[in-house]
Scaffold this active site. Structure first.
Site: not given
Ligand code: NDP
Ligand SMILES: O=C1O[C@H](COP(=O)(O)O)[C@@H](O)[C@H](O)[C@H]1O
Length: 489
Positions: A151, A180-181, A243
């Site tokens: 998401k 959707d976790h 969610h």
């Molecule tokens: N973090 C969380 O708790 C949550 C995240 N998400 C979703 O997960 C996804 C990732 O989130 P998050 O990990 O926080 O984001 P980050 O910004 O921490 O990580 C993004 C990642 O994508 C890589 N990246 C960016 N551009 C490219 C590219 N062109 N090719 C390959 N790799 C690429 C980056 O590495 P590099 O720069 O080395 O390329 C990095 O590994 C998003 O869609 C976010 O909405 C959903 C729920 C929870």
């Molecule tokens: O997807 C998301 O969920 C978390 C909350 O997840 P939970 O399992 O701890 O209830 C939320 O913190 C985050 O903003 C949202 O992107």
């Protein structure tokens, strides 16, 4: 001890392998599944990101992540080494055409071509279309491939459609797994068991007996390191559109014919399609939005949202909505949904309030029965009943709670929801993932609320960090004689 079945050998390619989600959730989840014997010896996990890293350097990062994000009692040096031995890394800008893709192609060439391939997109959703295009261009999509989409699937209907079209050009719907976790949480899945395996509950599950339903997901944390994402999203997009609407669907749906993916998804879709549209005009009475200001949580002073951000913002960190499911089963039953950052407590729960018994037998009216399904923490079920007040000679009622915890055997904590979902994708079981039409139906309902907010039809309220939210959310329920259930009650 529960018996876990090993899945077939797989290649798991994580795009976004250096990011927060991979390090905090995905690698720890896969490690835990290996620990429990579900991951075969020849499975491979291949990280891909633009950062230039050798395999060894990536493995060192992964080791640090496991040590940081997993409790020490699940980490044994032998198992960690076994897990890390399955890791590989390719430096790859996955949104571009280049010879960098050759490294991935040669890794795949080392395994049977029909082995399960899971492509997990843990990157910005704007990249999903171009990654799929490249997977296709370089001939990496096989009949046994699946793609897992993180998401958010868009920020509105138009962007969601563009993402779904982009991915759908290269993967048929049955190979697309939108995660959707919340659906991976044990107690969310338990809604199905409680409703459909207990005639006692099932028989009372309608407007005839139910007065209202509340669905809450509140957190004590603020936006942490994700302010850049969160400020473009807000509480409604971040939690409700996905969610909490999914939870609502499980509470409100008609019984599916089976637990097959399409049976469950069709039943959920019918609920989404039956949600009464909220218009720009009705948003003012049916929704509340707010931002937290400075306050105290767990004895510590915490800054307000705008101070944390350092810039002005019209993004809500709290949202409450009164929703209506226009089906005969739910005629005139309000569904109150709310979510908050920096709330007084971390709690996710479903609260079902039943209509009180219509009897004059006991003098004062009996209290309403109330069923609380605790999604987290203290996963369990609580039922408030009327019983005779034993302290009195006269026949008087008071309430008593039947309260049961739902626990893993041996009192172990529940596995993180990602653990289940990551391997469901390998198994090819999409029941806990969202189908395209569900995502779009959810946007169809949410978008007018967002529009009304954008056009300032609903004032932005404030609430102190560490409180239960703004006064206006209390009033939303008071109009029907209801009050929010706070977990401490
Ligand atoms: N973090 C969380 O708790 C949550 C995240 N998400 C979703 O997960 C996804 C990732 O989130 P998050 O990990 O926080 O984001 P980050 O910004 O921490 O990580 C993004 C990642 O994508 C890589 N990246 C960016 N551009 C490219 C590219 N062109 N090719 C390959 N790799 C690429 C980056 O590495 P590099 O720069 O080395 O390329 C990095 O590994 C998003 O869609 C976010 O909405 C959903 C729920 C929870
Ligand atoms: O997807 C998301 O969920 C978390 C909350 O997840 P939970 O399992 O701890 O209830 C939320 O913190 C985050 O903003 C949202 O992107």
């Amino acid at each position: 001890m529960e018996h876990f079945q090993q899945v077939e050998p797989f290649d798991y390619v994580i795009f976004g392998a250096t990011g927060d989600l991979t390090m905090r959730k995905l690698l720890p989840a896969l490690y835990n599944r290996l620990r429990l014997g579900q991951i075969p010896d020849d499975a491979r996990i291949i990280g891909a990101a633009r950062t230039e890293l050798s395999r060894e350097a990536y493995v060192a990062r992964a080791r640090e992540a496991l040590e940081r994000f997993l409790p020490s009692d699940v980490l044994s040096p032998g198992l960690v080494d076994r897990f890390l031995a399955r890791l590989d890394y390719v430096t790859l800008d996955s949104s571009r055409q280049s010879e960098q893709w050759d490294s991935l192609t040669s890794l795949f060439a080392k395994a049977q071509p029909d082995r399960v391939r899971v492509f997990y997109f843990a990157t910005a959703p704007q990249l999903y279309g171009s990654i799929c295009e490249n997977l296709h261009r370089y001939g990496l999509i096989t009949a046994n491939s699946r793609v897992v989409l993180e998401k958010p699937i868009g920020t509105d209907m138009a962007t969601a459609t563009a993402i779904n079209d982009g991915v759908g050009q290269y993967f048929p719907e049955k190979q697309i797994y939108r995660i959707d976790h919340y659906l991976g949480k044990e107690t969310v899945q338990n809604v199905l068991a409680l409703r459909f395996a207990n005639p006692l509950i099932n028989a009372a599950w309608s407007a005839e007996h139910i007065e209202s339903v509340q669905i809450t997901a509140a957190e004590t944390v603020g936006v942490e390191g994700r302010a850049a994402y969160y400020d473009t999203s807000g509480a409604l997009r971040d939690m409700i559109q996905n969610h909490l609407l999914q939870v609502l669907c499980l509470v409100a749906m008609e019984a599916p014919d089976s637990l097959e993916a399409d049976a469950v998804r069709n039943a959920k879709l019918a609920v989404l399609n039956a949600l009464r549209p909220i218009t720009e005009a009705s948003a003012a009475t049916e929704t509340v939005r707010a931002q937290y200001t400075a306050g105290v949580i767990g004895g510590e002073n915490v800054p307000g949202y705008l101070e944390e951000l350092g810039t002005p913002s019209a993004t809500e960190t709290y949202a409450a909505v009164r929703a209506w499911v226009d089906t005969p089963r739910w005629k005139n039953v309000p569904f109150y949904i709310r979510t908050a950052k920096r709330s007084a407590r971390k709690v996710s729960e479903i609260v079902v309030t039943f209509r009180p018994a219509a009897t004059a037998m006991f003098g004062a009216a009996p209290a309403s029965n109330r069923l609380v399904l605790r999604i987290q923490p203290n996963e369990g079920v609580e039922l408030r009943l009327n019983v005779k007040n034993p302290a009195l000679d006269v026949f008087n009622l008071h309430t008593a709670d039947l309260d049961t915890s739902i626990r893993m055997e041996g009192g172990m904590p529940f596995p993180d929801s990602y653990e289940r979902l990551l391997l469901d994708a390998v198994r090819g079981d999409p029941v806990l993932f969202i189908r395209r039409d569900e995502v779009e139906a959810a946007w169809r309902w949410a978008e007018p609320v967002l529009d009304a907010w954008k056009h300032n039809k609903v004032p932005m309220q404030t609430y102190s960090a560490g409180s239960y939210g703004p006064e206006q959310a209390t009033r939303l329920l008071a109009e029907h004689g209801d009050t929010w259930h706070e977990a401490s009650e």
